[in-house]
Design a protein around this motif. Structure first.
Motif, mmCIF file in Angstrom:
data_model
loop_
_atom_site.group_PDB
_atom_site.id
_atom_site.type_symbol
_atom_site.label_atom_id
_atom_site.label_comp_id
_atom_site.label_asym_id
_atom_site.label_seq_id
_atom_site.Cartn_x
_atom_site.Cartn_y
_atom_site.Cartn_z
ATOM 1 N N ILE A 64 -11.034 0.424 -3.356
ATOM 2 C CA ILE A 64 -11.260 0.856 -4.739
ATOM 3 C C ILE A 64 -10.055 1.663 -5.229
ATOM 4 O O ILE A 64 -9.573 1.470 -6.357
ATOM 5 C CB ILE A 64 -12.552 1.669 -4.846
ATOM 6 C CG1 ILE A 64 -13.757 0.792 -4.510
ATOM 7 C CG2 ILE A 64 -12.709 2.265 -6.245
ATOM 8 C CD1 ILE A 64 -15.077 1.530 -4.553
ATOM 9 N N GLU A 65 -9.562 2.577 -4.392
ATOM 10 C CA GLU A 65 -8.383 3.351 -4.786
ATOM 11 C C GLU A 65 -7.188 2.434 -5.033
ATOM 12 O O GLU A 65 -6.433 2.642 -5.989
ATOM 13 C CB GLU A 65 -8.052 4.362 -3.697
ATOM 14 C CG GLU A 65 -9.038 5.515 -3.600
ATOM 15 C CD GLU A 65 -8.561 6.598 -2.665
ATOM 16 O OE1 GLU A 65 -8.950 7.769 -2.856
ATOM 17 O OE2 GLU A 65 -7.791 6.279 -1.736
ATOM 18 N N SER A 83 0.863 -1.182 0.000
ATOM 19 C CA SER A 83 0.000 0.000 0.000
ATOM 20 C C SER A 83 0.894 1.225 0.000
ATOM 21 O O SER A 83 1.488 1.564 1.039
ATOM 22 C CB SER A 83 -0.921 0.008 1.226
ATOM 23 O OG SER A 83 -1.745 1.155 1.228
ATOM 24 N N PRO A 84 1.043 1.895 -1.131
ATOM 25 C CA PRO A 84 1.930 3.053 -1.195
ATOM 26 C C PRO A 84 1.524 4.112 -0.175
ATOM 27 O O PRO A 84 0.336 4.444 -0.051
ATOM 28 C CB PRO A 84 1.736 3.567 -2.633
ATOM 29 C CG PRO A 84 1.247 2.383 -3.386
ATOM 30 C CD PRO A 84 0.423 1.591 -2.420
ATOM 31 N N PRO A 85 2.471 4.660 0.580
ATOM 32 C CA PRO A 85 2.116 5.670 1.584
ATOM 33 C C PRO A 85 1.404 6.876 0.989
ATOM 34 O O PRO A 85 0.471 7.419 1.604
ATOM 35 C CB PRO A 85 3.480 6.058 2.182
ATOM 36 C CG PRO A 85 4.370 4.883 1.907
ATOM 37 C CD PRO A 85 3.890 4.323 0.606
ATOM 38 N N LEU A 86 1.826 7.299 -0.199
ATOM 39 C CA LEU A 86 1.180 8.456 -0.816
ATOM 40 C C LEU A 86 -0.281 8.163 -1.138
ATOM 41 O O LEU A 86 -1.149 9.033 -1.006
ATOM 42 C CB LEU A 86 1.932 8.851 -2.089
ATOM 43 C CG LEU A 86 1.456 10.131 -2.779
ATOM 44 C CD1 LEU A 86 1.564 11.322 -1.841
ATOM 45 C CD2 LEU A 86 2.243 10.373 -4.056
ATOM 46 N N ARG A 90 -2.649 10.676 0.622
ATOM 47 C CA ARG A 90 -3.155 11.735 -0.266
ATOM 48 C C ARG A 90 -4.272 11.284 -1.190
ATOM 49 O O ARG A 90 -4.954 12.129 -1.771
ATOM 50 C CB ARG A 90 -1.986 12.280 -1.111
ATOM 51 C CG ARG A 90 -0.818 12.808 -0.294
ATOM 52 C CD ARG A 90 -1.171 14.118 0.388
ATOM 53 N NE ARG A 90 -1.443 15.121 -0.609
ATOM 54 C CZ ARG A 90 -0.498 15.875 -1.182
ATOM 55 N NH1 ARG A 90 0.772 15.702 -0.850
ATOM 56 N NH2 ARG A 90 -0.819 16.784 -2.064
ATOM 57 N N GLY A 91 -4.423 10.000 -1.416
ATOM 58 C CA GLY A 91 -5.511 9.531 -2.266
ATOM 59 C C GLY A 91 -5.053 9.126 -3.657
ATOM 60 O O GLY A 91 -3.864 9.196 -4.014
ATOM 61 N N GLY A 98 -12.548 15.123 -7.232
ATOM 62 C CA GLY A 98 -12.047 15.783 -6.039
ATOM 63 C C GLY A 98 -12.359 15.060 -4.755
ATOM 64 O O GLY A 98 -11.998 15.546 -3.686
ATOM 65 N N LEU A 99 -12.990 13.894 -4.821
ATOM 66 C CA LEU A 99 -13.395 13.171 -3.627
ATOM 67 C C LEU A 99 -12.488 11.980 -3.388
ATOM 68 O O LEU A 99 -11.940 11.403 -4.322
ATOM 69 C CB LEU A 99 -14.852 12.691 -3.754
ATOM 70 C CG LEU A 99 -15.918 13.773 -3.872
ATOM 71 C CD1 LEU A 99 -17.277 13.127 -4.059
ATOM 72 C CD2 LEU A 99 -15.925 14.678 -2.649
#
Length: 419
Positions: free
Chosen positions: A329-330, A291-294, A298-299, A322-323
């Protein structure tokens, strides 16, 4: 754009289609008429021997039900573009057990042929679509069949009428022509609403298909998670763990050499410090792969932008979102973009790529395009096939357009109610 047909062409096409619908819908009545004719001709109307023709007609009806429905779906799809899902239960694999018998999901058989035959019969009897098809085969003659019979009946009346010299018969011929020509463009059209009404999968069938789909998705997810755990274990064992063991051995050697050989001890300490730094870097890469920290902080949007900056391709990112989305899902979309960029640079020899993230009525849409050589496809066991299965966990879809020679365009769509 398709040009509208002329009146004469429309009547001719409609007449042919009406005849086709009439033939398809009247197959079952033809079987029963043949059985009745055989009974009258062979047994002279005696009621007792009628059992054999009736049984023959029943068997013929059951045998014709599914082909009639398949032909009707094909006609509707070809003529109107409406695709009616068949909703049939799919046969599972036939597996040979250690005992030598074959298991088909229902029973054990001595040979694979017997196992498949038994499986087909059991599926045919238990499938709700079988009785739905039978109902349609019995309803079709009285719905679309009756209407489709109007133009052929008018044509027959016209032939009979013009074949006689009597004025009344000539009038019947004229009326037959008027009926055949006037009804031809419209007589075949009831096939679509009738087929959609009676051939679409029932809620129970749709629910069963959904359960099967979710079961397959759960199996894919379990396999993917097990593979990911094995990868993490392998990376830890071959990388960080081995370095930590070597670090411990170096520190033990340093402890023994501190008084007898300080210079050798200092050298070992420097090597141990370098090994510790390398182990820390490997652990960070491993965590970033999970899981990349960014992405966590940050999303999706910022993580994809950072991914584009690290990519060897000239990548442009366009964002209309913008959400924050749900983390699973991300993660799926992020690793999907990473997989596509890697494939473009490694296999397609692309130089430029474009990433678009937008929100539509369908959900989150991520488009990735490159100028590579094309030819990409979701082959079984490949990376794109794994990406498709990963998106399917969220009811997402993967659309690939990659002709030979390029360019390649891939669209990932994930429904998202939180929007």
């Amino acid at each position: 754009m398709r040009q509208p047909l002329s009146w004469a062409a429309s009547a001719a096409v409609g007449f042919v289609r009406s005849c086709v619908v009439l033939v398809v819908s009247m197959l079952v009545p033809a079987v029963w008429a043949a059985a009745a004719g055989l009974w009258m001709w062979w047994w002279g109307g005696n009621p007792w021997p009628a059992i054999a023709p009736v049984l023959w007609a029943c068997v013929g009806t059951l045998a014709l039900a599914r082909p009639i429905c398949r032909m009707t779906r094909s006609l509707v799809a070809t003529w109107t573009g409406t695709v009616i899902p068949p909703g049939y239960r799919q046969a599972g694999p036939v597996v040979r057990m250690s005992t030598g018998y074959w298991w088909n999901g229902f029973s054990y058989e001595r040979t694979s042929r017997d196992a498949r035959r038994d499986q087909r019969m059991r599926l045919w009897r238990s499938d709700p679509a079988t009785w739905r098809d039978l109902r349609f085969a019995l309803i079709a003659p009285f719905t679309m069949g009756v209407v489709a019979a109007v133009p052929p009946a008018g044509a027959v009346a016209a032939v009979v009428g013009f074949g006689h010299q009597a004025p009344s018969m000539r009038l019947m011929g004229v009326l037959g022509v008027v009926v055949a020509v006037g009804a031809a463009p419209y007589a075949w059209r009831p096939v679509r609403p009738v087929a959609v009404r009676f051939l679409r999968p029932s809620p129970a069938m749709a629910l069963a298909d959904r359960v099967d789909e979710l079961t397959a998705q759960r199996a894919d997810t379990t396999v993917a998670q097990a593979a990911e755990i094995r990868r993490i274990e392998r990376d830890l064992h071959d990388g960080a763990q081995a370095r930590m063991v070597a670090l411990g051995m170096s520190l033990a050697t340093v402890e023994k050499l501190m008084e007898t050989d300080p210079d050798r001890a200092k050298t070992l300490l420097r090597e141990a410090r370098a090994g510790a730094t390398a182990s820390l870097a490997e652990l960070r890469d491993l965590v970033r792969g999970i899981s990349p920290p960014l992405l966590t902080e940050r999303g999706l949007v910022d993580a994809v932008r950072a991914l584009a900056l690290d990519s060897p391709l000239e990548t442009v990112v366009s964002v209309d979102l913008g959400l924050r989305l749900d983390p699973p899902i991300e993660s799926a979309l992020y690793f999907g973009v990473a997989e596509l960029l890697t494939n473009a640079a490694k296999h397609a020899r692309a130089t430029r790529a474009g990433i678009s993230i937008a929100r539509t009525d369908a959900g989150i849409v991520v488009d990735v395009a490159d100028d590579g050589t094309g030819g990409a496809g979701a082959r079984a066991g490949g990376g794109l096939d794994g990406l498709r299965r990963r998106l399917a966990t969220f009811d997402g879809t993967l659309e690939i357009t990659s002709p030979a020679g390029g360019p390649t365009h891939v669209r990932m769509v994930v429904p998202c109610e939180s929007l």
